[in-house]
Design an enzyme around this catalytic site. Structure first.
Site, PDB file in Angstrom:
ATOM      1  NE  ARG A  65      -2.818  -0.349   3.310  1.00  0.00           N
ATOM      2  CZ  ARG A  65      -3.796  -1.262   3.214  1.00  0.00           C
ATOM      3  NH1 ARG A  65      -4.822  -1.028   2.431  1.00  0.00           N
ATOM      4  NH2 ARG A  65      -3.743  -2.383   3.906  1.00  0.00           N
ATOM      5  CE1 TYR A  66       0.316   4.394   4.083  1.00  0.00           C
ATOM      6  CE2 TYR A  66       0.340   2.093   4.759  1.00  0.00           C
ATOM      7  CZ  TYR A  66      -0.219   3.357   4.835  1.00  0.00           C
ATOM      8  OH  TYR A  66      -1.297   3.571   5.649  1.00  0.00           O
ATOM      9  NE  ARG A  70       4.428   1.873   6.198  1.00  0.00           N
ATOM     10  CZ  ARG A  70       4.359   3.118   5.709  1.00  0.00           C
ATOM     11  NH1 ARG A  70       5.273   3.555   4.861  1.00  0.00           N
ATOM     12  NH2 ARG A  70       3.358   3.899   6.021  1.00  0.00           N
ATOM     13  CB  CYS A 101      -5.848 -15.382  15.129  1.00  0.00           C
ATOM     14  SG  CYS A 101      -5.629 -14.254  13.748  1.00  0.00           S
ATOM     15  CB  CYS A 138     -10.487  -9.797  17.802  1.00  0.00           C
ATOM     16  SG  CYS A 138      -8.826 -10.233  18.387  1.00  0.00           S
ATOM     17  CB  CYS A 140     -10.979  -9.519  13.286  1.00  0.00           C
ATOM     18  SG  CYS A 140      -9.603  -9.704  12.144  1.00  0.00           S
ATOM     19  NE  ARG A 193      -5.371  -7.820   6.908  1.00  0.00           N
ATOM     20  CZ  ARG A 193      -4.297  -7.348   7.546  1.00  0.00           C
ATOM     21  NH1 ARG A 193      -3.825  -7.976   8.602  1.00  0.00           N
ATOM     22  NH2 ARG A 193      -3.684  -6.267   7.120  1.00  0.00           N
ATOM     23  CG  ASP A 238     -10.496  -0.943  10.528  1.00  0.00           C
ATOM     24  OD1 ASP A 238     -10.201   0.180  10.089  1.00  0.00           O
ATOM     25  OD2 ASP A 238      -9.669  -1.698  11.087  1.00  0.00           O
ATOM     26  CG  ASP A 287      -6.131   1.295   8.249  1.00  0.00           C
ATOM     27  OD1 ASP A 287      -5.431   1.499   7.243  1.00  0.00           O
ATOM     28  OD2 ASP A 287      -5.722   0.754   9.283  1.00  0.00           O
ATOM     29  CE  LYS A 298      -2.379   1.638  10.464  1.00  0.00           C
ATOM     30  NZ  LYS A 298      -2.128   0.782   9.278  1.00  0.00           N
TER      31      LYS A 298
HETATM   32  S1  SF4 Z   1      -7.598  -8.631  15.224  1.00  0.00           S
HETATM   33 FE1  SF4 Z   1      -7.975 -10.233  13.690  1.00  0.00          FE
HETATM   34  S2  SF4 Z   1      -5.936 -10.737  12.877  1.00  0.00           S
HETATM   35 FE2  SF4 Z   1      -5.628  -9.670  14.840  1.00  0.00          FE
HETATM   36  S3  SF4 Z   1      -5.530 -11.302  16.391  1.00  0.00           S
HETATM   37 FE3  SF4 Z   1      -7.650 -10.594  16.339  1.00  0.00          FE
HETATM   38  S4  SF4 Z   1      -8.628 -12.014  14.891  1.00  0.00           S
HETATM   39 FE4  SF4 Z   1      -6.427 -12.204  14.541  1.00  0.00          FE
END
Ligand code: SF4
Length: 371
Positions: free
Chosen positions: A88-89, A92, A101, A105, A108, A110, A271, A308, A315
């Site tokens: 994206r940048y 990096r 994971c 979460c 999340c 993603r 997000d 983001d 960002k």
């Molecule tokens: S935010 Fe998403 S990518 Fe990060 S640890 Fe939690 S579930 Fe995994």
């Protein structure tokens, strides 16, 4: 370590009420669930609003999708030249080696790309193509291992990825983004810490922590193992309604991080990930918290509050004085500027689907793009 992965297991351990189990099955069928022992032990089962539970126990509210929510809220796909790489940048790239994971979460960004139902990891051929992409672009100075969580890899596998990056001369910095130090601190063995270190190049670790209770004695010991090994530590925190959206909690968290030798780095605005509206705050709430942090806490305790920009524009700091507020049809909107000087309205307008990320058409630049 025991990890609970189904509503029935959560019910058996007193983490959801039996009458919720059936409703939660629909959530678990849509989004991955993993509640590791280290975090489950922190949950106060008598508190229906427990801030640890809010982050990791599935909720039927996740089935409510707001029209402005996006399956790829920060536009990774629009900037993915080869599988596993997000560029994206200019200087990096993200390298996504695994899609697993230690904890899933509920907020999340993603959540559509990780967990069961998705490939577990880049294939050896995919990894070779990703490394070749990095190797042939001398402008890439930093590689950020993210995912999924790179610290779920075995020390042997992690070391082989790190060594491959060490062999690329122009890659000078490797950064690891992880929630393992709080989700499964015992996993951070000396062998895993050693695997992160590469000759003559610094490895930075950004630890994802959202509430001061997550920094248990075991989590602090895990962070010490990295800091003692000479790995600089940064933090990432997601601003979450009912978890850390008060001055006292966020201040206590920032102080605890600094005490653990972790420099607060980013406070992320939530997000627009699907089914996460119940955990997202208003931007004004985050700005008010930043004001209180600035007034009451050491400069060491100040993260950068960032958004983001939907569509993959990167960002933008949205702390005090960094964004404008405008009125449109009587509603409050924000205008944020990306690193190219392009301005974007937030939340994006649904009709504005023209940008590279497919969401949020840029507004006219306010300043020259040549700066
Ligand atoms: S935010 Fe998403 S990518 Fe990060 S640890 Fe939690 S579930 Fe995994």
């Amino acid at each position: 370590m025991t990890t609970l992965r189904t509503p029935a297991q959560l019910c058996d351990h007193g983490l959801v009420w039996p009458d919720r189990q059936t409703a939660l099955a629909a959530v678990a069928a849509r989004y991955a669930v993993a509640v590791p022992d280290a975090l489950a032990q922190l949950i106060d089962r008598t508190d229906p609003e427990d801030p640890i539970a809010r982050q990791i126990i599935p909720d039927v509210a996740e089935l409510l999708h707001h029209p402005k929510e996006l399956t790829d809220p920060i536009g990774d796909n629009a900037h993915s030249p080869v599988e596993g790489v997000v560029h994206r940048y200019p200087d990096r790239v993200l390298l996504k080696v695994t899609h697993i994971c230690a904890v899933y979460c509920r907020f999340c960004f993603r959540r559509e790309m990780i967990g069961p139902g998705n490939p577990k990891a880049l294939s050896p051929q995919g990894l070779a193509r990703a490394l070749e992409y990095i190797r042939t672009r001398p402008e890439i100075w930093e590689v950020i291992l993210t995912g999924g969580d790179p610290l779920v890899l075995s020390p042997r596998r992690l070391r082989s990825v790190m060594n491959a990056l060490a062999d690329i001369d122009h890659v000078r910095i490797v950064r690891v983004h992880t929630r393992v130090p709080v989700a499964d601190p015992k996993r951070l063995t000396p062998a895993l810490v050693r695997a992160m270190k590469i000759k003559a190049k610094p490895t930075y670790v950004a630890v994802h922590v959202n509430h001061p209770r997550e920094l248990t004695a075991d989590a602090r010991a895990a962070c010490s193992r990295m800091a003692d090994a000479g790995i600089p530590l940064l933090s990432q925190t997601v601003l979450l309604a009912g978890v850390n959206d008060t001055p006292d909690v966020i201040g206590e968290l920032m102080r605890a991080l600094v005490e653990c030798r972790i420099k607060p780095y980013y406070l992320h605005h939530g997000d627009l990930a699907p089914g996460t509206g119940h955990l997202r705050t208003e931007i004004g709430t985050g700005q008010q918290l930043m004001r209180k942090l600035r007034g009451r806490f050491s400069g060491l305790c100040q993260p950068t509050y960032v958004l983001d920009i939907p569509g993959g524009h990167g960002k933008s700091p949205i702390g005090l004085n960094c964004i404008e507020r405008i009125d449109s049809n009587g509603r409050a909107h924000f205008v944020v500027e990306d690193f190219n000087g392009q301005r974007h309205q937030y939340p994006p307008q649904a009709a504005s689907v023209e940008s590279p990320g497919g969401q949020g058409r840029p507004l006219p630049p306010r300043v020259s793009q040549s700066r």
